[in-house]
Enzyme design. Structure first.
Site, short mmCIF file in Angstrom:
data_model
loop_
_atom_site.label_atom_id
_atom_site.label_comp_id
_atom_site.label_asym_id
_atom_site.label_seq_id
_atom_site.Cartn_x
_atom_site.Cartn_y
_atom_site.Cartn_z
N ASP A 1 -4.54 -8.77 -4.48
CA ASP A 1 -4.70 -9.91 -3.58
C ASP A 1 -4.93 -11.21 -4.35
O ASP A 1 -4.41 -12.24 -3.96
CB ASP A 1 -5.86 -9.66 -2.61
CG ASP A 1 -5.42 -8.74 -1.47
OD1 ASP A 1 -4.29 -8.91 -0.98
OD2 ASP A 1 -6.19 -7.85 -1.08
N ARG B 1 -10.52 3.55 -1.53
CA ARG B 1 -10.12 2.72 -0.38
C ARG B 1 -10.43 3.49 0.90
O ARG B 1 -9.61 4.29 1.35
CB ARG B 1 -8.61 2.44 -0.43
CG ARG B 1 -8.14 1.50 -1.52
CD ARG B 1 -6.64 1.25 -1.38
NE ARG B 1 -6.19 0.13 -2.19
CZ ARG B 1 -5.75 0.24 -3.44
NH1 ARG B 1 -5.69 1.42 -4.04
NH2 ARG B 1 -5.34 -0.84 -4.10
N HIS C 1 0.80 -1.23 0.00
CA HIS C 1 0.00 0.00 0.00
C HIS C 1 0.83 1.27 0.00
O HIS C 1 0.40 2.30 -0.50
CB HIS C 1 -1.04 -0.03 1.12
CG HIS C 1 -2.18 -0.94 0.75
ND1 HIS C 1 -2.23 -2.24 1.17
CD2 HIS C 1 -3.23 -0.74 -0.07
CE1 HIS C 1 -3.30 -2.82 0.64
NE2 HIS C 1 -3.92 -1.93 -0.11
N CYS D 1 -9.66 -3.41 -10.29
CA CYS D 1 -9.08 -2.27 -9.59
C CYS D 1 -7.73 -2.61 -8.99
O CYS D 1 -7.14 -1.83 -8.27
CB CYS D 1 -10.03 -1.75 -8.52
SG CYS D 1 -10.47 -3.01 -7.32
N ARG E 1 -15.46 1.38 -1.64
CA ARG E 1 -15.30 0.07 -1.01
C ARG E 1 -15.43 0.23 0.51
O ARG E 1 -14.85 1.13 1.10
CB ARG E 1 -13.91 -0.47 -1.34
CG ARG E 1 -13.63 -1.80 -0.66
CD ARG E 1 -12.34 -2.39 -1.12
NE ARG E 1 -11.18 -1.74 -0.52
CZ ARG E 1 -9.93 -2.04 -0.83
NH1 ARG E 1 -9.67 -2.95 -1.76
NH2 ARG E 1 -8.92 -1.43 -0.25
N GLU F 1 -11.21 -11.12 -5.20
CA GLU F 1 -9.78 -11.15 -4.86
C GLU F 1 -9.41 -12.43 -4.13
O GLU F 1 -8.27 -12.63 -3.74
CB GLU F 1 -9.38 -9.90 -4.06
CG GLU F 1 -10.24 -9.59 -2.87
CD GLU F 1 -9.93 -8.23 -2.24
OE1 GLU F 1 -8.84 -7.68 -2.46
OE2 GLU F 1 -10.80 -7.73 -1.51
N ARG G 1 2.35 -10.48 -1.28
CA ARG G 1 2.57 -9.31 -2.14
C ARG G 1 3.58 -8.33 -1.57
O ARG G 1 4.07 -7.44 -2.25
CB ARG G 1 1.23 -8.59 -2.42
CG ARG G 1 0.60 -7.94 -1.22
CD ARG G 1 -0.88 -7.61 -1.44
NE ARG G 1 -1.11 -6.21 -1.74
CZ ARG G 1 -2.31 -5.65 -1.76
NH1 ARG G 1 -3.39 -6.36 -1.51
NH2 ARG G 1 -2.45 -4.39 -2.03
C1 PEP Z 1 -6.65 -5.64 -4.64
O1 PEP Z 1 -6.51 -6.50 -3.77
O2 PEP Z 1 -6.38 -5.82 -5.84
C2 PEP Z 1 -7.14 -4.30 -4.29
C3 PEP Z 1 -7.43 -3.42 -5.23
O3 PEP Z 1 -7.27 -4.00 -2.98
P1 PEP Z 1 -6.07 -3.62 -2.03
O4 PEP Z 1 -4.86 -3.33 -2.87
O5 PEP Z 1 -6.48 -2.43 -1.23
O6 PEP Z 1 -5.90 -4.86 -1.20
MG MG Z 2 -7.31 -6.34 -1.77
#
Ligand code: PEP
Ligand code: MG
Length: 572
Positions: free
Chosen positions: A456, A297, A190, A503, A333, A432, A466
């Site tokens: 995810d 987010r 993130h 996304c 979300r 996801e 990740r």
């Molecule tokens: C994802 O998991 O692809 C997503 C967009 O959500 P985040 O990156 O906030 O987990």
């Molecule tokens: Mg995610």
């Protein structure tokens, strides 16, 4: 001698500045007997005064640059330093037991911390975290160790650190922080995602940058190719200045497309949307010509503060985003906390596998008051724009049904109270979790839309964290296994007349875009800065031609083969 370190390009752009190392200080407390308690109390009082002065500066700075809510945390720390119970207890201990200030402070704060931590009241528990922070600051002054906070930076620097948490990143002031490089992390951690929305060049996952760079050394960050150059030579500096110039020129070309539609060379239209973390990111959305917000987010609203945001605060934030988007779609979300996004004040137990743990919709269905507050704020804000609500981390149909029925209950309650709520809110889900991707045909009957969260989905499908650069080689968006799952989701949506978006960061990736187009993706949602390059690329692609080749692509046997195929056929 200059040195080049390879990492993962997390946010495009080139930056040159002096290194600023952000490290957690080592504060070792040794208990000592002292001769002169009065002198020791003076030393302690001096450390308190210095800490207060420092906190005042940080608080004012944070208030101006980052907003009053972010500054509130430092105001709380100042209150601790004014608490006579704590301060007098330390002084008495020095006086009565002839011990040094460091150990008296450590003992007394330790006692307060465990007292607060054992209380049942959430608010009191948060005080323990404040005292811990304050202890660190005062101890650092007593031990003559410097503590650095990102919000304290007031000159142009490149931050070098082992890791940056999303809450550290939220404190960065883009006027001063020209770039950052970290030892750990991946493209979809993130802090990397936030760096892109803040347009700060960043390289993550270098494994060793903190060992290689000294404070004050000149550093180049090349977020395009994922390189860090330490102590560059004159000619290296010239090369990078040239590269930066070319990148800026390229951006000017892309900027010409800001008001153009997102249409392929063979006349097929898709939607290019942007991901945001806070209402401040709207500027980037508008400047980059995004047609929608494909992912808001909301968890960032809950971070860097001491307690949950109220319904009113949330309502204001959602309303601002919806009204400023002037009727364009906005997918918001619901709270997706957990994984690398922590909320210390919720005081959740530490877990061995936080990405597989008690998080997102799992927590919301369990702690329903948190969830219902957010849903009410969202529903009330729906009157101000084109809201679509999306639930994160859905693994089973039952979870989706529960979340939707709670939303409907709150909607009914608001209507009973005669509040204005839109009656055309679409309700969708993130795909996801692999089980949901496989079962997409069942889900498609009940959702209004899917948004594929590849950040995810890839980590869960490939079983590769990740955030972990050691297994980054397995984090393969172009793996045919991932592409087949994505196809399954898109086909399932279309069969039920629903739309499918994406996304995850893959949606803005140059190599992935042709493949996703060929698979029929309807909406691509990405970091705002990727929208214009993606539009420029789409205008050169033929959707029908790519779609015809997709069966062949899905039969390839590795990510590498897919990549080479795309380079040969689609990246012209
Ligand atoms: C994802 O998991 O692809 C997503 C967009 O959500 P985040 O990156 O906030 O987990
Ligand atoms: Mg995610």
């Amino acid at each position: 001698m200059s040195q080049r370190i390879k990492g993962i390009g997390a946010s495009a752009g080139i930056a040159v500045a002096k290194a600023f190392k952000l490290e957690d200080p080592i504060l070792e407390v040794e208990k000592k007997t002292i001769e002169d308690p009065e002198q020791e109390i003076k030393r302690f009082t001096h450390a308190i005064v210095q800490s207060k002065r420092e906190l005042e500066t940080i608080k004012n700075h944070a208030g101006k640059e980052l907003g009053e809510d972010k500054a509130a945390i430092f105001a709380a720390h100042l209150l601790v330093l004014d608490d006579p119970e704590l301060i007098d207890n330390v002084k008495n201990k020095i006086n009565d037991e002839n011990v040094n200030a460091e150990s008296a402070l450590d003992d007394v704060t330790g006692m307060f911390i465990s007292m607060f931590e054992n209380m049942d009241n959430e608010y009191m528990k948060e005080r323990a975290a404040d005292i811990r922070d304050v202890r660190k600051r005062v101890l650092a002054h007593l031990l003559n160790v410097t503590i650095t906070t990102p919000s304290m930076i007031t000159e142009e620097v490149i931050i070098i650190s082992e890791d940056l948490t999303p809450s550290d990143t939220a404190q960065l002031n883009r006027n001063y922080v020209k770039g950052f490089a970290t030892d750990i992390g991946g493209r979809t951690s993130h802090s990397a995602i936030m760096a892109r929305s803040m347009e700060i060049p960043a390289v993550v996952g270098t494994k060793m940058i903190t060992n290689k760079v000294e404070n004050g050394t000149t550093v180049i960050i090349d977020g395009i190719d994922g390189d860090v150059v330490i102590d560059p030579t004159g000619s290296e500096l010239d090369d990078y200045i040239e590269k930066r110039y070319k990148y800026i020129e390229q951006k000017k070309e892309w900027a010409k497309l800001v008001n153009e539609s997102s249409i392929t060379n063979d006349g097929q239209r898709v939607e290019l949307a942007a991901n945001i973390g806070t209402p401040q990111d709207l500027k980037g959305v508008i400047n980059n010509g995004a047609e929608a917000i494909g992912l808001y987010r909301t968890e960032f609203l809950y971070m860097n503060r001491e307690q949950l945001p109220t319904e009113e605060e949330q309502f204001e934030a959602y309303k601002e985003v919806l009204s400023k988007m002037e009727g364009k779609p906005v997918v918001i979300r619901t709270l997706d906390i957990g994984g690398d996004k922590e909320l210390p004040y919720l005081d959740l137990p530490k877990e061995l596998n936080p990405f597989l743990g008690y998080r997102a919709i799992r927590l919301c269905l369990d702690e329903q008051s948190i969830f219902r507050t957010q849903l009410r704020a969202l529903l009330r804000a729906s009157a101000f724009g084109n809201l679509k609500v999306m639930f994160p981390m859905i693994a089973t149909l039952d979870e989706f049904r529960q979340a939707k029925s709670i939303l409907k209950e709150e909607q009914q309650k608001l209507r009973n109270d005669n509040l204005n709520v839109s009656n055309s809110i679409e309700i969708g889900m993130m795909v996801e979790i692999p089980a949901a991707a496989v079962m997409a045909d069942q889900f498609a009957k009940e959702v209004d839309f899917f948004s594929i969260g590849t950040n995810d989905l890839i980590q869960y499908t490939m079983a590769a964290d990740r955030m972990n650069e050691q297994v980054a080689y397995l984090y393969q968006p172009y793996n045919p296994g991932i592409l087949r799952l994505v196809k399954n989701v898109i086909d399932a949506a279309h069969k039920e007349g629903k739309w499918a978006g994406m996304c995850g960061e893959m949606a803005g990736d140059e190599t992935a875009i042709p493949l996703l187009l060929g698979l029929g993706l309807d909406e691509f949602s990405m970091s705002a800065t990727s929208v214009l390059p993606a539009r420029s690329q789409l205008r050169r692609l033929d959707k029908t031609e790519i779609a015809d080749k997709m069966d062949e692509v899905l039969q390839l046997d590795s990510a590498q083969q897919v990549k080479e195929y795309v380079q040969k056929h689609f990246l012209k």
